[in-house]
Structures are given as C-alpha cells and as structure tokens.
Scaffold this motif. Structure first.
Motif, PDB file in Angstrom:
ATOM      1  N   ASP A  22      -7.284  -9.546  -2.831  1.00 19.50           N
ATOM      2  CA  ASP A  22      -7.161 -10.675  -3.743  1.00 19.50           C
ATOM      3  C   ASP A  22      -6.287 -10.236  -4.911  1.00 19.50           C
ATOM      4  OD1 ASP A  22      -8.823 -12.340  -2.262  1.00 19.50           O
ATOM      5  OD2 ASP A  22     -10.625 -11.497  -3.188  1.00 19.50           O
ATOM      6  N   LEU A  23      -5.210 -10.984  -5.154  1.00 23.68           N
ATOM      7  CA  LEU A  23      -4.235 -10.586  -6.152  1.00 23.68           C
ATOM      8  C   LEU A  23      -3.938 -11.724  -7.108  1.00 23.68           C
ATOM      9  CD1 LEU A  23      -1.721  -8.914  -3.694  1.00 23.68           C
ATOM     10  CD2 LEU A  23      -3.334  -7.710  -5.153  1.00 23.68           C
ATOM     11  N   ARG A  24      -3.595 -11.351  -8.332  1.00 22.67           N
ATOM     12  CA  ARG A  24      -3.113 -12.337  -9.300  1.00 22.67           C
ATOM     13  C   ARG A  24      -1.621 -12.549  -9.097  1.00 22.67           C
ATOM     14  NH1 ARG A  24      -6.448 -13.615 -13.478  1.00 22.67           N
ATOM     15  NH2 ARG A  24      -8.393 -12.432 -13.654  1.00 22.67           N
ATOM     16  N   ALA A  25      -1.123 -13.674  -9.564  1.00 20.87           N
ATOM     17  CA  ALA A  25       0.282 -14.010  -9.351  1.00 20.87           C
ATOM     18  C   ALA A  25       1.219 -12.991 -10.011  1.00 20.87           C
ATOM     19  CB  ALA A  25       0.565 -15.411  -9.892  1.00 20.87           C
ATOM     20  N   GLY A  26       0.801 -12.389 -11.112  1.00 24.11           N
ATOM     21  CA  GLY A  26       1.674 -11.459 -11.832  1.00 24.11           C
ATOM     22  C   GLY A  26       1.539 -10.014 -11.407  1.00 24.11           C
ATOM     23  N   THR A  27       0.854  -9.739 -10.300  1.00 22.22           N
ATOM     24  CA  THR A  27       0.643  -8.360  -9.857  1.00 22.22           C
ATOM     25  C   THR A  27       1.975  -7.691  -9.502  1.00 22.22           C
ATOM     26  OG1 THR A  27      -1.544  -8.893  -9.001  1.00 22.22           O
ATOM     27  CG2 THR A  27      -0.503  -6.897  -8.148  1.00 22.22           C
ATOM     28  N   TYR A  55      -0.350 -12.283   6.248  1.00 20.48           N
ATOM     29  CA  TYR A  55      -0.442 -13.661   5.771  1.00 20.48           C
ATOM     30  C   TYR A  55      -0.707 -13.646   4.268  1.00 20.48           C
ATOM     31  CZ  TYR A  55      -0.744 -15.638  10.501  1.00 20.48           C
ATOM     32  OH  TYR A  55      -0.484 -16.015  11.797  1.00 20.48           O
ATOM     33  N   VAL A  56      -0.079 -14.561   3.556  1.00 23.44           N
ATOM     34  CA  VAL A  56      -0.345 -14.757   2.129  1.00 23.44           C
ATOM     35  C   VAL A  56      -0.849 -16.180   1.956  1.00 23.44           C
ATOM     36  CG1 VAL A  56       0.595 -14.736  -0.203  1.00 23.44           C
ATOM     37  CG2 VAL A  56       1.476 -13.136   1.509  1.00 23.44           C
ATOM     38  N   THR A  58      -3.068 -19.041  -0.748  1.00 16.86           N
ATOM     39  CA  THR A  58      -3.591 -19.359  -2.071  1.00 16.86           C
ATOM     40  C   THR A  58      -5.113 -19.449  -2.005  1.00 16.86           C
ATOM     41  OG1 THR A  58      -3.504 -21.747  -1.698  1.00 16.86           O
ATOM     42  CG2 THR A  58      -1.503 -20.691  -2.553  1.00 16.86           C
ATOM     43  N   ASP A  59      -5.743 -19.614  -3.168  1.00 18.29           N
ATOM     44  CA  ASP A  59      -7.202 -19.775  -3.197  1.00 18.29           C
ATOM     45  C   ASP A  59      -7.644 -21.010  -2.426  1.00 18.29           C
ATOM     46  OD1 ASP A  59      -7.609 -17.516  -4.678  1.00 18.29           O
ATOM     47  OD2 ASP A  59      -7.572 -18.537  -6.607  1.00 18.29           O
ATOM     48  N   ASP A  60      -6.749 -21.995  -2.309  1.00 18.50           N
ATOM     49  CA  ASP A  60      -7.075 -23.222  -1.589  1.00 18.50           C
ATOM     50  C   ASP A  60      -6.859 -23.093  -0.093  1.00 18.50           C
ATOM     51  OD1 ASP A  60      -7.581 -24.377  -4.055  1.00 18.50           O
ATOM     52  OD2 ASP A  60      -5.510 -25.048  -4.290  1.00 18.50           O
ATOM     53  N   GLY A  61      -6.380 -21.909   0.366  1.00 18.97           N
ATOM     54  CA  GLY A  61      -6.164 -21.706   1.790  1.00 18.97           C
ATOM     55  C   GLY A  61      -4.808 -22.132   2.282  1.00 18.97           C
ATOM     56  N   LEU A  62      -3.882 -22.448   1.364  1.00 18.94           N
ATOM     57  CA  LEU A  62      -2.537 -22.845   1.769  1.00 18.94           C
ATOM     58  C   LEU A  62      -1.690 -21.612   2.051  1.00 18.94           C
ATOM     59  CD1 LEU A  62      -1.862 -25.705  -0.839  1.00 18.94           C
ATOM     60  CD2 LEU A  62      -2.622 -25.926   1.541  1.00 18.94           C
ATOM     61  N   SER A  63      -0.973 -21.629   3.158  1.00 17.17           N
ATOM     62  CA  SER A  63      -0.135 -20.496   3.545  1.00 17.17           C
ATOM     63  C   SER A  63       1.123 -20.462   2.685  1.00 17.17           C
ATOM     64  CB  SER A  63       0.239 -20.595   5.022  1.00 17.17           C
ATOM     65  OG  SER A  63       0.981 -19.469   5.421  1.00 17.17           O
ATOM     66  N   SER A  68       8.560 -15.529  -0.916  1.00 16.48           N
ATOM     67  CA  SER A  68       8.502 -16.365  -2.117  1.00 16.48           C
ATOM     68  C   SER A  68       7.380 -15.937  -3.042  1.00 16.48           C
ATOM     69  CB  SER A  68       8.318 -17.832  -1.720  1.00 16.48           C
ATOM     70  OG  SER A  68       7.070 -18.026  -1.074  1.00 16.48           O
ATOM     71  N   ALA A  69       6.372 -15.243  -2.500  1.00 13.13           N
ATOM     72  CA  ALA A  69       5.276 -14.729  -3.324  1.00 13.13           C
ATOM     73  C   ALA A  69       5.641 -13.413  -4.003  1.00 13.13           C
ATOM     74  CB  ALA A  69       4.024 -14.538  -2.471  1.00 13.13           C
ATOM     75  N   GLY A  70       6.838 -12.886  -3.705  1.00 14.80           N
ATOM     76  CA  GLY A  70       7.290 -11.666  -4.365  1.00 14.80           C
ATOM     77  C   GLY A  70       7.171 -10.413  -3.543  1.00 14.80           C
TER      78      GLY A  70
END
Length: 238
Positions: A22-27, A55-56, A58-63, A68-70
C-alpha cells in the motif's frame, strides 16, 4: 505482484498472489516485493516460469497503468531497471540430513495478532530480521535548545527548533521506505557475503531544509539569516 501460474487462449491467465504494497501517491524510491514462492516454484521445474505480473490499483479497486502511476520499468534509465535478487544455499548432498528422533512437541495456538515481518524470507534472511527490537532507518524527534547550548547571549530568536535526526537499521532487503541509494543496495548485498570486510549501509539524512535565525553579529548588528541544512526532512540508507 502475481506469478503467472497458467496461460489460456480463451480466458484470463491463472494468477498466484505473491506480495502487495500500500503506497501513497507521493512515494519515491525502490519498491521491494517478496517473490520467493515464485522462484522456488521455478527451481522445481523451469516450465513453470511464465513470468510475473504487476497490477496497480486505487483504493476503489480501479486499475491504473503502472507507468502513469510513476513506476519505471524497461523504459526507465539503466540505473533504475527492476531486478531480482536470489540466494542459494551451498550443499554437498541433495539429500536432507536425518535428524535424531524426538517426541512431538505440543503445538502452541497461534495468536491472531502475531503477524510475520513483511520482509521475512527463508534462509539467509531469517538472521537479518530476527531481532524484533530493531527499527528500520527513519526520522526521530530532536529538539535543539539554544539555551542549553549557551547561545542565548547572541541568538535572539528562536529559542530553539526541531532538528530531528536519523537512526535505524539498513538491513537487507532495503524497503522502498528506506530511500536507499543504488550504492547502499549493492553494499548491503556485499555485506551479507562478507560481513567482516564490508559494513552495513548507514542511516543518514536524504533531505534537509533551512531555518531562519535572528541574532547579533560581532558588531552588535541584528541579523536575520536563513541557515541551510538545519532540519532533517527525510532519512535513507547510504
């Protein structure tokens, strides 16, 4: 991250979950995943090696597309290419040594709140993470009082400030939260093989910020100056 267990022409591949984070967006920094189960599987028979899948979500389960996630993959610079580290025990015989027979020990019920260390791996890693009292490299509180230093005869303000300091273990494998440099990762690997010759990587500041101080100079003039590298913002393994 998953191991691809089987591929099919008419439906999705069969996947085996290996590890999650589990990671934060700014990691920032390296991500370390435990893929021991997959490597053990591949050692038994090479035909089982169908690769890994990341797989990456979101908390909502969206792929989300990893790029694009870095996450940097094969298209990234050579120094940031993903890699896998494996260790093999040397043995003179493939046959397991027979142990003396003992009376079976009564199994203690496992406590529900006893969770394994996230980096717990078999073999050589058992020694690395054995001590529960160890803390990984991180930032700690430290308030510097100018009065305790005897500086209030020339420092006007502030009376002190939060400087922080870095302390903790830089034990292999170095997690992404440790902000480890490539040099630290390699030094940790060499330390595992030659602990008497090469020390562990050190926990040190990776980012520092400035602090403004109002003080009297040697001519009794009041000076307001921003002093660089006074506050530890983050720590990492070097």
């Amino acid at each position: 991250i998953y191991e691809i267990a089987a591929e099919h022409s008419n439906r999705e591949s069969d996947l085996f979950l290996l590890d999650t984070q589990d990671l934060r967006a700014g990691t920032e920094g390296w991500l370390v995943f435990d893929v021991t189960a997959a490597s053990n599987h591949w050692l038994v028979d090479r035909k089982y090696n169908l690769g890994l899948r990341l797989y990456v979500e979101t908390d909502d389960g969206l792929s989300v597309d990893p790029g694009s996630a870095g996450l940097l993959g094969r298209r990234g610079p050579r120094s940031k290419q993903p890699f896998m580290v494996t260790f093999f025990r040397a043995s003179s015989s493939p046959v397991r040594v027979t142990r003396a027979a003992r009376a079976p020990r009564r199994r203690q019920p496992k406590k529900t709140n006893d969770l394994p260390h996230p980096n717990k791996l078999p073999g050589i890693f058992d020694d690395v993470h054995a001590a529960d009292s160890r803390q990984v490299c991180r930032r700690h509180e430290l308030y510097v009082s100018f009065q305790d230093l005897g500086w209030l005869d020339w420092v006007i303000a502030p009376q002190g400030y939060s400087a922080y300091y870095c302390e903790g273990e830089c034990a292999f494998p170095l997690d992404s939260c440790m902000n480890a440099t490539n040099h630290a990762i390699l030094q940790s690997l060499v330390h595992l093989m030659k602990p008497e010759a090469v020390p562990k990587a050190c926990c040190a500041p990776t980012k520092l910020s400035a602090t403004s101080v109002l003080y009297y100079d040697s001519n009794n003039n009041v000076i307001l100056k921003k002093h660089r590298n006074m506050v530890v913002k983050s720590c990492g393994c070097h």
